[in-house]
Structure formats: C-alpha cells, structure tokens
Write a protein that holds these residues in place. Structure first.
Motif, PDB file in Angstrom:
ATOM      1  N   ARG A  39     -18.105 -13.736   7.902  1.00  0.00           N
ATOM      2  CA  ARG A  39     -17.693 -12.989   9.096  1.00  0.00           C
ATOM      3  C   ARG A  39     -18.868 -12.253   9.721  1.00  0.00           C
ATOM      4  O   ARG A  39     -19.041 -12.241  10.933  1.00  0.00           O
ATOM      5  N   ALA A  40     -19.677 -11.625   8.879  1.00  0.00           N
ATOM      6  CA  ALA A  40     -20.832 -10.885   9.390  1.00  0.00           C
ATOM      7  C   ALA A  40     -21.824 -11.825  10.065  1.00  0.00           C
ATOM      8  O   ALA A  40     -22.356 -11.504  11.132  1.00  0.00           O
ATOM      9  N   LEU A  41     -22.071 -12.984   9.478  1.00  0.00           N
ATOM     10  CA  LEU A  41     -23.011 -13.924  10.082  1.00  0.00           C
ATOM     11  C   LEU A  41     -22.458 -14.542  11.361  1.00  0.00           C
ATOM     12  O   LEU A  41     -23.202 -14.826  12.293  1.00  0.00           O
ATOM     13  N   ALA A  42     -21.152 -14.743  11.415  1.00  0.00           N
ATOM     14  CA  ALA A  42     -20.561 -15.390  12.593  1.00  0.00           C
ATOM     15  C   ALA A  42     -20.297 -14.414  13.739  1.00  0.00           C
ATOM     16  O   ALA A  42     -20.503 -14.750  14.904  1.00  0.00           O
ATOM     17  N   HIS A  43     -19.838 -13.197  13.418  1.00  0.00           N
ATOM     18  CA  HIS A  43     -19.391 -12.288  14.467  1.00  0.00           C
ATOM     19  C   HIS A  43     -20.111 -10.941  14.468  1.00  0.00           C
ATOM     20  O   HIS A  43     -19.775 -10.077  15.274  1.00  0.00           O
ATOM     21  N   GLY A  44     -21.048 -10.769  13.554  1.00  0.00           N
ATOM     22  CA  GLY A  44     -21.701  -9.471  13.423  1.00  0.00           C
ATOM     23  C   GLY A  44     -22.745  -9.217  14.497  1.00  0.00           C
ATOM     24  O   GLY A  44     -23.221 -10.130  15.175  1.00  0.00           O
ATOM     25  N   LEU A  45     -23.078  -7.949  14.634  1.00  0.00           N
ATOM     26  CA  LEU A  45     -24.141  -7.544  15.546  1.00  0.00           C
ATOM     27  C   LEU A  45     -25.486  -7.790  14.887  1.00  0.00           C
ATOM     28  O   LEU A  45     -25.647  -7.610  13.686  1.00  0.00           O
ATOM     29  N   MET A  46     -26.459  -8.168  15.691  1.00  0.00           N
ATOM     30  CA  MET A  46     -27.794  -8.458  15.176  1.00  0.00           C
ATOM     31  C   MET A  46     -28.610  -7.173  15.129  1.00  0.00           C
ATOM     32  O   MET A  46     -28.511  -6.325  16.015  1.00  0.00           O
TER      33      MET A  46
END
Length: 167
Positions: A39-46
């Motif tokens: 989830r973090a890699l797909a939808h997270g903030l950079m």
C-alpha cells in the motif's frame, strides 16, 4: 485412576493447537506487513530520506557461524512537517548523507517503505508467510493426531494391535 494415554493425547492435541495458533498469528502478522508495504509503495507519498547513521549487528546462527546485518537510520520530513526516523536493515551499503527515496502513508509515516530499484515483493516477508502457514499445518496435524481424529499408524481404532480377525 488417571488414564495417562488419554491425558498425553489431550496435551499433545492442545500443544498442536497452540502451534497452529502461533503459525496463523505469524502468517497474519507478516501478511499485514506485506500488505502495508505494498500500500505504501502504491499509494504513499514520496519523500527523500537521508541516512543519518549506520551500524552493524552480529547474529550467531545455530550452527555457530555469525552473520553481519547492516542497519541504517533514515530520517525524513513528512508533508505536514513531522520529522520521522526509521531503523531499516539493508543489503545495500549506505553511508551517512546518502539520499534514499521512501514512500509513506500519511496516517502512518513510521512504517515507510524504502523504494528500491526492484519493486518486487521482499522475499523475506513472503517466505515468512509461507513458513507460518506450514507451521500452522504441522500444528493442526499434531492436534488431529493427539485428539484421535487421524491415526498415523494406520491401525483401525478398535484394534489395539492392528490385527483384525476375518471370519
């Protein structure tokens, strides 16, 4: 008089259930970590984390050999201005000052995922889920054996010697 065979079987079955529960718990925990990372890699903030410190730890395996594990303390600032520190193990050597891209979910930046060149699932997490599932299955097998649901000897349940007479 206490029937020791039934007591032993009950304890054996309960231990099997305990092992099965531990295996299920491990699988759920690691599957949750894997889903959170995805989830973090797909939808997270950079964000760009900076390597603040590095250190190594040594672990002694059961066979007596030692293994060195690299750690990096990464720091980054979230979109809303919070400073976050992460302690991550890494196969890639980092030095103080390296910039490491991370992705984080705004409601949980402490579990940010390091963006690596290979976006494949981390094999350690997948193997941990599989190990937990196998652990649970072995526990269920022991529980079924202890409670008499299955008989690994192949003897009929009515025959203590396994020999049946046919007339």
């Amino acid at each position: 008089m206490v029937d020791t065979e039934h007591t032993f079987n009950a304890v054996f079955g309960l231990l099997g259930l305990l092992f099965a529960g531990a295996g299920v718990g491990m699988s759920v925990y690691f599957a949750h970590r894997l889903a959170h990372r995805r989830r973090a890699l797909a939808h997270g903030l950079m964000a760009e984390a900076v390597c603040l410190e590095t250190y190594t730890t040594r672990r002694r395996d059961q066979d007596g050999s030692t293994r060195t594990v690299r750690h990096a303390i990464l720091g980054f600032r979230t979109f809303d201005g919070r400073d976050v520190r992460l302690d991550r193990t890494s196969r890639a050597p980092h030095v103080v000052g390296d910039v490491v891209p991370v992705r984080y979910l705004p409601d949980d930046p402490e579990h940010a995922a390091v963006v690596s060149a290979s976006q494949g699932e981390p094999i350690e997490l997948v193997l941990a889920v599989v190990f937990g599932a196998v652990f649970a299955c072995v526990g269920l097998l022991f529980a079924a054996t202890g409670f008499g649901i299955i008989d690994p000897s192949g003897m009929p349940p009515d025959s203590p010697s396994g020999i049946t007479q046919v007339r």
